[in-house]
Design a protein around this motif. Sequence first.
Motif, PDB file in Angstrom:
ATOM      1  N   UNK A   1       0.853  -1.183   0.000  1.00  0.00           N
ATOM      2  CA  UNK A   1       0.000   0.000   0.000  1.00  0.00           C
ATOM      3  C   UNK A   1       0.892   1.237   0.000  1.00  0.00           C
ATOM      4  N   UNK A   2       0.307   2.388   0.255  1.00  0.00           N
ATOM      5  CA  UNK A   2       1.065   3.634   0.105  1.00  0.00           C
ATOM      6  C   UNK A   2       1.435   4.282   1.440  1.00  0.00           C
ATOM      7  N   UNK A   3       1.441   3.511   2.528  1.00  0.00           N
ATOM      8  CA  UNK A   3       1.757   4.111   3.826  1.00  0.00           C
ATOM      9  C   UNK A   3       3.244   4.128   4.129  1.00  0.00           C
ATOM     10  N   UNK A   4       4.078   3.629   3.220  1.00  0.00           N
ATOM     11  CA  UNK A   4       5.536   3.631   3.306  1.00  0.00           C
ATOM     12  C   UNK A   4       6.098   2.634   4.316  1.00  0.00           C
ATOM     13  N   UNK A   5       5.254   1.872   5.013  1.00  0.00           N
ATOM     14  CA  UNK A   5       5.750   0.811   5.887  1.00  0.00           C
ATOM     15  C   UNK A   5       6.009  -0.443   5.057  1.00  0.00           C
ATOM     16  N   UNK A   6       7.112  -1.153   5.286  1.00  0.00           N
ATOM     17  CA  UNK A   6       7.381  -2.368   4.522  1.00  0.00           C
ATOM     18  C   UNK A   6       6.348  -3.454   4.830  1.00  0.00           C
ATOM     19  N   UNK A   7       5.858  -4.096   3.791  1.00  0.00           N
ATOM     20  CA  UNK A   7       4.895  -5.179   3.912  1.00  0.00           C
ATOM     21  C   UNK A   7       5.548  -6.485   3.454  1.00  0.00           C
ATOM     22  N   UNK A   8       4.833  -7.589   3.602  1.00  0.00           N
ATOM     23  CA  UNK A   8       5.367  -8.913   3.273  1.00  0.00           C
ATOM     24  C   UNK A   8       4.441  -9.590   2.276  1.00  0.00           C
ATOM     25  N   UNK A   9       5.017 -10.283   1.316  1.00  0.00           N
ATOM     26  CA  UNK A   9       4.260 -10.970   0.273  1.00  0.00           C
ATOM     27  C   UNK A   9       4.723 -12.417   0.171  1.00  0.00           C
ATOM     28  N   UNK A  10       3.756 -13.329   0.135  1.00  0.00           N
ATOM     29  CA  UNK A  10       4.042 -14.761   0.067  1.00  0.00           C
ATOM     30  C   UNK A  10       3.212 -15.386  -1.046  1.00  0.00           C
ATOM     31  N   UNK A  11       3.837 -16.274  -1.831  1.00  0.00           N
ATOM     32  CA  UNK A  11       3.125 -17.137  -2.769  1.00  0.00           C
ATOM     33  C   UNK A  11       3.629 -18.550  -2.587  1.00  0.00           C
ATOM     34  N   UNK A  12       2.714 -19.502  -2.393  1.00  0.00           N
ATOM     35  CA  UNK A  12       3.140 -20.887  -2.193  1.00  0.00           C
ATOM     36  C   UNK A  12       1.967 -21.847  -2.406  1.00  0.00           C
ATOM     37  N   UNK A  13       2.106 -23.063  -1.893  1.00  0.00           N
ATOM     38  CA  UNK A  13       1.094 -24.093  -2.138  1.00  0.00           C
ATOM     39  C   UNK A  13      -0.192 -23.874  -1.356  1.00  0.00           C
ATOM     40  N   UNK A  14      -0.203 -22.894  -0.485  1.00  0.00           N
ATOM     41  CA  UNK A  14      -1.434 -22.500   0.195  1.00  0.00           C
ATOM     42  C   UNK A  14      -2.116 -21.319  -0.503  1.00  0.00           C
ATOM     43  N   UNK A  15      -1.497 -20.756  -1.534  1.00  0.00           N
ATOM     44  CA  UNK A  15      -2.067 -19.629  -2.249  1.00  0.00           C
ATOM     45  C   UNK A  15      -1.165 -18.421  -2.212  1.00  0.00           C
TER      46      UNK A  15
END
Length: 450
Positions: A404-418
Amino acid sequence: MMRLMRLCTISLLALAWAWIDPALCVSHAAARRLHSFQKIQLTREFWAEGAAFGDFNRDGHPDVAYGPHWYAGPTFAQRKEFRPATQSFKLKQPDGTETTIPGFEGALSKRNGYSDNFLTFTYDFNGDGWTDILAYGFPGKEAAWFENPKNKPGHWPRHVIFEGLDNESPGFADVTGDGKPEIICCSQGRIGYAEADWSRPEAPWTFRAVSPKGSYQRFTHGLGLGDVNGDGRPDLLEKDGWWEQPPSLAGAPLWKKHESNFGPGGAQMFAYDVNGDGLSDVITSLEAHGYGLAWFEQVRRDGHITFRQHLIMGSEPAQNRYGVKFSQPHALDLADLDGDGLKDLVVGKRFWAHGPDHDPEPNAPAVLYWFQLRRLPGGEVDFVPWLVDDDSGVGTQVMIGHGNRDKLPDILVGNKKGAFVFLHVAKRASRAQWQAAQPQPLANATPVQP
């Protein structure tokens, strides 16, 4: 002014054993923030072992690329197909009927499967101002980038740029110092990188071997990039040592290998000054399909570089200061999550790397953690584990970026659960709230004082 400076100095010293936000030198309460993550599951379907952020429609909101789809921010509710999404499997129900499930077999199936997309990156390859998508296939297969059609409907043009991309943790970063990224990988038994002709980025990229031919193959584990010796040039990291980049890359020379044992074979590897002594250390998981997370302290004597292992987490709870233990740490990322100027580590358990009946604890909770780096008096360090989630884990990739645009680092995951986006939430806390939230060391460990 002098009185305010003295008060700030006192506040910082009082918090030397705690998390410090250097931008907030007003009071203890202002300096303490608690970090949590809002979980958004984009899909339960298994399409890839990694995902990436990028603003694909240029509306100013980060989007997500996962498998053959991209999800439009800020809600990620709208899904669009940028390449054919034809894969599916049959799931037999208890009553004998069959249901067709889109994607590959994973958490929605009773059997294990593998996708055709192990890692995903984003970049504007043709310089037209629109973010494109780079997909690494199954180990040993091709890498291709998909050209953003600038909001026009239909599938994106596909450009295969490299055949035979080996290693389970290939990277995408600037090796040569020209400001543009290369594909970091193994190929045909050698370790090296694939370089573009940026006048024709859609043409096949050229592989530059840095090593002689060896035992590197498509399922080799452990790879990274970073300046180990401090000469300003990034070196290549692998489980058996590091390859020193020479002063000139003219003529594609082989690089000098410095032997070192960084474990049986983990995942992504990073060169970073963990303890603040001015020397680059190495951070990595030890065994992607087993256990172990460590940082390796660089030690110099008479100009010779060696490394001393410091275990962050092992195969038993007692091997972590806070009793944290999980298997299959198959993906890592490193970035400053809490804004204190130190880089933190995101890592988790890869769900069903080889299915429900293989590897240690395949059906244990698929946890995702961030390990907060704290530098302590006397040159010691602590990696404080904070649980992000216990039902997602990682794939062969986990990404710290901006959802998003709040400048805080976020986390992204892609795997066998989606696919999952974890949006970062940071709130100021009182001293009591901050203390109550701290992960507690084991009884025989020395606590970190706030």
